[in-house]
Motif scaffolding. Structure first.
Motif, PDB file in Angstrom:
ATOM      1  N   SER A 131      52.561  25.652  43.634  1.00 22.42           N
ATOM      2  CA  SER A 131      51.475  26.516  44.089  1.00 22.42           C
ATOM      3  C   SER A 131      50.981  26.020  45.446  1.00 22.42           C
ATOM      4  O   SER A 131      50.604  24.858  45.599  1.00 22.42           O
ATOM      5  CB  SER A 131      50.359  26.467  43.045  1.00 22.42           C
ATOM      6  N   ASP A 184      47.153  29.490  46.877  1.00 21.34           N
ATOM      7  CA  ASP A 184      47.050  30.602  45.920  1.00 21.34           C
ATOM      8  C   ASP A 184      48.334  31.412  45.743  1.00 21.34           C
ATOM      9  O   ASP A 184      48.308  32.499  45.160  1.00 21.34           O
ATOM     10  CB  ASP A 184      45.883  31.544  46.286  1.00 21.34           C
ATOM     11  N   LYS A 185      49.418  30.932  46.260  1.00 18.23           N
ATOM     12  CA  LYS A 185      50.705  31.606  46.051  1.00 18.23           C
ATOM     13  C   LYS A 185      51.608  30.647  45.289  1.00 18.23           C
ATOM     14  O   LYS A 185      51.548  29.436  45.510  1.00 18.23           O
ATOM     15  CB  LYS A 185      51.356  31.941  47.396  1.00 18.23           C
ATOM     16  N   PHE A 245      55.394  29.483  44.409  1.00 17.42           N
ATOM     17  CA  PHE A 245      56.772  29.541  44.884  1.00 17.42           C
ATOM     18  C   PHE A 245      57.691  28.906  43.853  1.00 17.42           C
ATOM     19  O   PHE A 245      57.319  27.948  43.180  1.00 17.42           O
ATOM     20  CB  PHE A 245      56.905  28.836  46.232  1.00 17.42           C
ATOM     21  N   GLU A 260      59.108  33.578  46.263  1.00 17.82           N
ATOM     22  CA  GLU A 260      57.706  33.707  45.860  1.00 17.82           C
ATOM     23  C   GLU A 260      57.664  34.448  44.521  1.00 17.82           C
ATOM     24  O   GLU A 260      58.391  35.441  44.347  1.00 17.82           O
ATOM     25  CB  GLU A 260      56.945  34.484  46.931  1.00 17.82           C
ATOM     26  N   SER A 314      55.192  36.238  41.287  1.00 10.29           N
ATOM     27  CA  SER A 314      53.873  36.853  41.066  1.00 10.29           C
ATOM     28  C   SER A 314      53.089  36.127  39.970  1.00 10.29           C
ATOM     29  O   SER A 314      51.924  36.395  39.761  1.00 10.29           O
ATOM     30  CB  SER A 314      54.057  38.319  40.694  1.00 10.29           C
ATOM     31  N   LYS A 329      51.145  33.095  37.897  1.00 10.24           N
ATOM     32  CA  LYS A 329      50.258  31.974  38.211  1.00 10.24           C
ATOM     33  C   LYS A 329      50.875  30.730  37.564  1.00 10.24           C
ATOM     34  O   LYS A 329      51.627  30.850  36.598  1.00 10.24           O
ATOM     35  CB  LYS A 329      48.852  32.202  37.637  1.00 10.24           C
TER      36      LYS A 329
END
Lengths: 148, 148
Positions: A62, A65-66, A68, A77, A79, A81
């Motif tokens: 992370s 906030d993205k 990978f 990437e 979607s 969490k």
């Protein structure tokens, strides 16, 4: 547990047969682990979507906030969490090793310690990732040791 | 920036609490032994600044990137003002003779050195343990699957 691997050249799909006295929690956990590791993940790279097998993923990281998903050389990437990935892959070789990373422990080649007490894992693709002290006991358990 | 400042502030707060306790004991001993009054503002302000430099030293030592030796050196250098702060707090009561400050600096260096050695030794021990577990796991997988 005894593992027998038969190499048959003329079959199209890998087949796993579990022989047991009766189906119990232990057998179920093996099945969960196998299914999870075969799970597909969708990753995006340069506007295109790619389907990856969990077994090919080295780690999930992370950053800002993205999340990978890192394979041997490519980075995609996702979607999901990080906590979702952690829950989904519970019982598989994926383990959280620091606040921002979930690592596939089957890709670890060796561990290296630094003079300042930090621990690093050297992966099969020569990449080095940090192992936080808080997650070392869980890692030991996963590698077959005992957490102190 | 948040990722750097918040952990630093937490470290500062924890070290400030510990420093206060130690200085309280030292001040009490000095007052009892020499019968002199030590200015409250000097001790409280000194403790706050001392804790800042110790926290800075710890943070520099534990920093993720950079040369390991340089980090140890920077951590040591940032401890230097602590000696002068001690001189500011207790003045001639403890540091009556000039060599006392060298002795104090020496004690600080020894404590820092011991801390570095202990941290590195513990990390090395953990590295060895993890590598052994990893090798054992690989060996058991190889024996389960002799064809591979």
């Amino acid at each position: 547990m005894k593992i027998v691997i038969e190499e048959i050249l003329n079959i199209s799909e890998t087949e796993i047969v579990i022989k047991c006295r009766r189906r119990d929690d232990y057998v179920d956990s093996i099945i969960t682990s196998l299914r999870l590791f075969e799970r597909k993940i969708t990753g995006k790279k340069e506007g295109s979507s790619f389907i990856l097998t969990a077994a090919d993923v080295y780690y999930f990281e992370s950053v800002d906030d993205k999340v990978f998903c890192c394979a041997e050389k490519e980075v995609y990437e996702t979607s999901f969490k990080l906590y979702e990935i952690e829950t989904t892959f519970k019982g598989s070789p994926f383990l959280r090793v620091n606040k921002s990373m979930i690592l596939n422990i089957t890709k670890i080649r060796e561990f290296k310690s630094l003079l300042n007490g930090r621990m690093e894992a050297v992966l099969d693709n020569e990449e080095r990732v940090e192992i936080s002290r808080n997650y070392v006991p869980a890692l030991k358990v996963m590698l077959g040791g005992r957490a102190k | 920036m948040k990722k750097i400042i918040f952990p630093f502030l937490i470290k500062w707060a924890v070290i400030y609490a510990i420093t206060n306790i130690i200085l309280m004991v030292v001040t009490f001993s000095v007052v009892r032994r020499f019968g002199v009054d030590i200015a409250f503002y000097k001790v409280s302000l000194g403790a706050l600044i001392m804790a800042f430099f110790i926290a800075l030293s710890v943070s520099l030592f534990r920093i993720r990137k950079g040369n390991q030796i340089l980090k140890i050196f920077l951590g040591f250098i940032s401890l230097a003002p602590v000696v002068f702060l001690a001189r500011f707090m207790f003045g001639t009561t403890i540091f009556r003779y000039s060599f006392a400050i060298y002795i104090f600096a020496g004690v600080c260096s020894v404590i820092y050195g011991l801390a570095v050695i202990t941290v590195a030794a513990n990390a090395k021990k953990q590295e060895k343990e993890l590598n052994l577990l990893l090798t054992a796991k690989e060996k058991s997988e190889d024996s389960d699957n002799p064809k591979e």
